[in-house]
Design an enzyme around this catalytic site. Sequence first.
Site, short mmCIF file in Angstrom:
data_model
loop_
_atom_site.label_atom_id
_atom_site.label_comp_id
_atom_site.label_asym_id
_atom_site.label_seq_id
_atom_site.Cartn_x
_atom_site.Cartn_y
_atom_site.Cartn_z
N LYS A 275 -10.29 0.67 -16.85
CA LYS A 275 -9.37 1.67 -16.59
C LYS A 275 -8.11 1.77 -17.38
O LYS A 275 -7.60 2.67 -17.84
CB LYS A 275 -8.71 1.68 -15.13
CG LYS A 275 -9.72 1.84 -13.74
CD LYS A 275 -9.34 1.70 -12.56
CE LYS A 275 -8.60 0.57 -12.02
NZ LYS A 275 -9.35 -0.56 -11.94
N ARG B 48 -5.67 4.55 -4.26
CA ARG B 48 -6.49 3.44 -4.15
C ARG B 48 -7.18 3.42 -2.51
O ARG B 48 -7.78 2.53 -1.92
CB ARG B 48 -5.98 2.30 -4.24
CG ARG B 48 -6.31 1.79 -5.68
CD ARG B 48 -5.27 0.46 -5.72
NE ARG B 48 -6.07 -0.80 -6.38
CZ ARG B 48 -5.85 -0.75 -7.68
NH1 ARG B 48 -5.10 -0.20 -8.36
NH2 ARG B 48 -6.37 -2.03 -8.42
N ARG C 103 -9.56 -12.20 -19.38
CA ARG C 103 -8.66 -11.20 -19.92
C ARG C 103 -7.42 -11.80 -20.17
O ARG C 103 -7.03 -12.76 -19.54
CB ARG C 103 -8.39 -10.19 -18.96
CG ARG C 103 -7.24 -9.34 -19.37
CD ARG C 103 -6.99 -8.00 -18.27
NE ARG C 103 -7.03 -8.39 -17.05
CZ ARG C 103 -6.83 -7.22 -16.24
NH1 ARG C 103 -7.17 -6.07 -16.27
NH2 ARG C 103 -6.83 -7.75 -14.77
N ARG D 177 -2.73 -13.02 -16.15
CA ARG D 177 -2.11 -12.45 -14.90
C ARG D 177 -2.44 -13.14 -13.96
O ARG D 177 -3.33 -14.01 -13.91
CB ARG D 177 -2.88 -11.19 -14.59
CG ARG D 177 -2.08 -9.86 -15.46
CD ARG D 177 -2.74 -8.52 -15.13
NE ARG D 177 -3.43 -8.13 -13.91
CZ ARG D 177 -4.06 -7.02 -13.74
NH1 ARG D 177 -3.96 -6.12 -14.54
NH2 ARG D 177 -4.51 -6.81 -12.56
P1 AP5 Z 1 -8.97 -3.40 -18.11
O1 AP5 Z 1 -9.11 -2.11 -18.91
O2 AP5 Z 1 -7.88 -4.08 -17.99
O3 AP5 Z 1 -9.77 -3.05 -16.61
P2 AP5 Z 1 -8.83 -2.23 -15.32
O4 AP5 Z 1 -9.92 -1.60 -14.76
O5 AP5 Z 1 -7.61 -1.85 -15.64
O6 AP5 Z 1 -8.72 -3.86 -14.64
P3 AP5 Z 1 -7.44 -4.27 -13.60
O7 AP5 Z 1 -8.00 -5.55 -13.30
O8 AP5 Z 1 -6.08 -4.20 -14.34
O9 AP5 Z 1 -7.46 -3.32 -12.32
P4 AP5 Z 1 -6.95 -3.40 -11.29
O10 AP5 Z 1 -7.37 -2.05 -10.44
O11 AP5 Z 1 -7.61 -4.54 -10.36
O12 AP5 Z 1 -5.65 -4.00 -11.15
P5 AP5 Z 1 -4.40 -3.05 -11.20
O13 AP5 Z 1 -3.40 -3.43 -12.25
O14 AP5 Z 1 -4.37 -1.48 -11.25
O15 AP5 Z 1 -10.50 -4.41 -18.40
C1 AP5 Z 1 -10.52 -5.61 -18.07
C2 AP5 Z 1 -11.18 -6.42 -19.03
O16 AP5 Z 1 -12.32 -6.22 -19.61
C3 AP5 Z 1 -10.22 -6.61 -20.30
O17 AP5 Z 1 -10.34 -7.88 -20.70
C4 AP5 Z 1 -10.88 -5.70 -21.16
O18 AP5 Z 1 -10.51 -6.11 -22.76
C5 AP5 Z 1 -12.25 -5.76 -20.94
N1 AP5 Z 1 -13.04 -4.60 -21.19
C6 AP5 Z 1 -12.58 -3.46 -20.93
N2 AP5 Z 1 -13.53 -2.44 -21.24
C7 AP5 Z 1 -14.67 -3.18 -21.81
C8 AP5 Z 1 -15.91 -2.96 -22.18
N3 AP5 Z 1 -16.46 -1.54 -22.42
N4 AP5 Z 1 -16.54 -3.93 -22.67
C9 AP5 Z 1 -16.15 -5.28 -22.63
N5 AP5 Z 1 -14.99 -5.51 -22.14
C10 AP5 Z 1 -14.10 -4.46 -21.72
O19 AP5 Z 1 -3.76 -3.53 -9.75
C11 AP5 Z 1 -3.30 -4.78 -9.52
C12 AP5 Z 1 -2.93 -4.89 -7.98
O20 AP5 Z 1 -1.54 -4.17 -7.75
C13 AP5 Z 1 -3.83 -4.38 -7.15
O21 AP5 Z 1 -4.70 -5.53 -6.59
C14 AP5 Z 1 -2.81 -4.34 -5.91
O22 AP5 Z 1 -2.38 -5.41 -5.25
C15 AP5 Z 1 -1.75 -3.58 -6.46
N6 AP5 Z 1 -1.75 -2.16 -6.50
C16 AP5 Z 1 -2.08 -1.29 -7.55
N7 AP5 Z 1 -2.19 -0.06 -7.44
C17 AP5 Z 1 -2.03 -0.03 -6.02
C18 AP5 Z 1 -2.27 1.16 -4.93
N8 AP5 Z 1 -2.35 2.40 -5.68
N9 AP5 Z 1 -1.85 0.76 -3.98
C19 AP5 Z 1 -1.75 -0.45 -3.33
N10 AP5 Z 1 -1.69 -1.42 -4.29
C20 AP5 Z 1 -1.73 -1.16 -5.51
#
Ligand code: AP5
Length: 210
Positions: free
Chosen positions: A13, A88, A122, A152
């Site tokens: 994402k 989410r 990552r 992270r």
């Molecule tokens: P990346 O692009 O970083 O993936 P991502 O989907 O953004 O992964 P996240 O881990 O950031 O998502 P998440 O939803 O768990 O975390 P968030 O920060 O939203 O890619 C991942 C890796 O893969 C990277 O190394 C990249 O280089 C690689 N990659 C990407 N595309 C690739 C490809 N095509 N091929 C190979 N490699 C590739 O949320 C974190 C926390 O915040 C949550 O757990 C929750 O506790 C809280 N939170 C956030 N939003 C909410 C909400 N709406 N409500 C409640 N809590 C929330």
Amino acid sequence: MKIILLGAPGAGKGTQATKIAEKYGLIHISTGDIFRANIKGGTEIGKLAKSYIDAGKLVPDSVTCEIVKDRLSKQDVIGGYLLDGFPRSLYQAEELSKFADVDLCLNLEVDPALIMDRICGRRVCACGESYHVSTLNGSTTCAKCGGELYQRDDDNPETVKARLGTYNVMTAPLIAYYSAQNKLATVVCGTKTPDEVFEDVCKVLDSFQK
Ligand code: AP5
């Protein structure tokens, strides 16, 4: 365009959001980034969010929905935005519908077997860039800005398992929710590179804009 980016942890994402925002001139709003900035700044929201993030659970809806509602009230989103990581849960989606009318929910579908390696490998930079260790050739600095790369706190196997469990129970039902509203488009990532995935994403967005 007002877009929601949906997908499991590690689906790509954040990677795609950066590219989409740049090409289509959209404001990228990541609730995860907002929480991490609050944690870094030592705010009350950050203190609360950290315990949930470290446990792989959702930060309470009351806090999260208010943050997004406030962000979407700013003038800069008038030209369009991209919500990365929100909503989410069905509750958050219902709340969002009370203050925003999104055009499209773009679902990034990734093979669950790839997720653990992607996330645990990552490395991120404070500027927002993200890398996988396998592509860094031992470098510990950001190719874009020279900043120091770090891992992270929630990118460890135990927390990733919890995040995936949370996604399956709380977030995956949004696929059916937006499909029922004819607002869902799915891009299957398979083993495609980020640029190849982006090509598929652009096809969806370009056909949507016509
Ligand atoms: P990346 O692009 O970083 O993936 P991502 O989907 O953004 O992964 P996240 O881990 O950031 O998502 P998440 O939803 O768990 O975390 P968030 O920060 O939203 O890619 C991942 C890796 O893969 C990277 O190394 C990249 O280089 C690689 N990659 C990407 N595309 C690739 C490809 N095509 N091929 C190979 N490699 C590739 O949320 C974190 C926390 O915040 C949550 O757990 C929750 O506790 C809280 N939170 C956030 N939003 C909410 C909400 N709406 N409500 C409640 N809590 C929330």
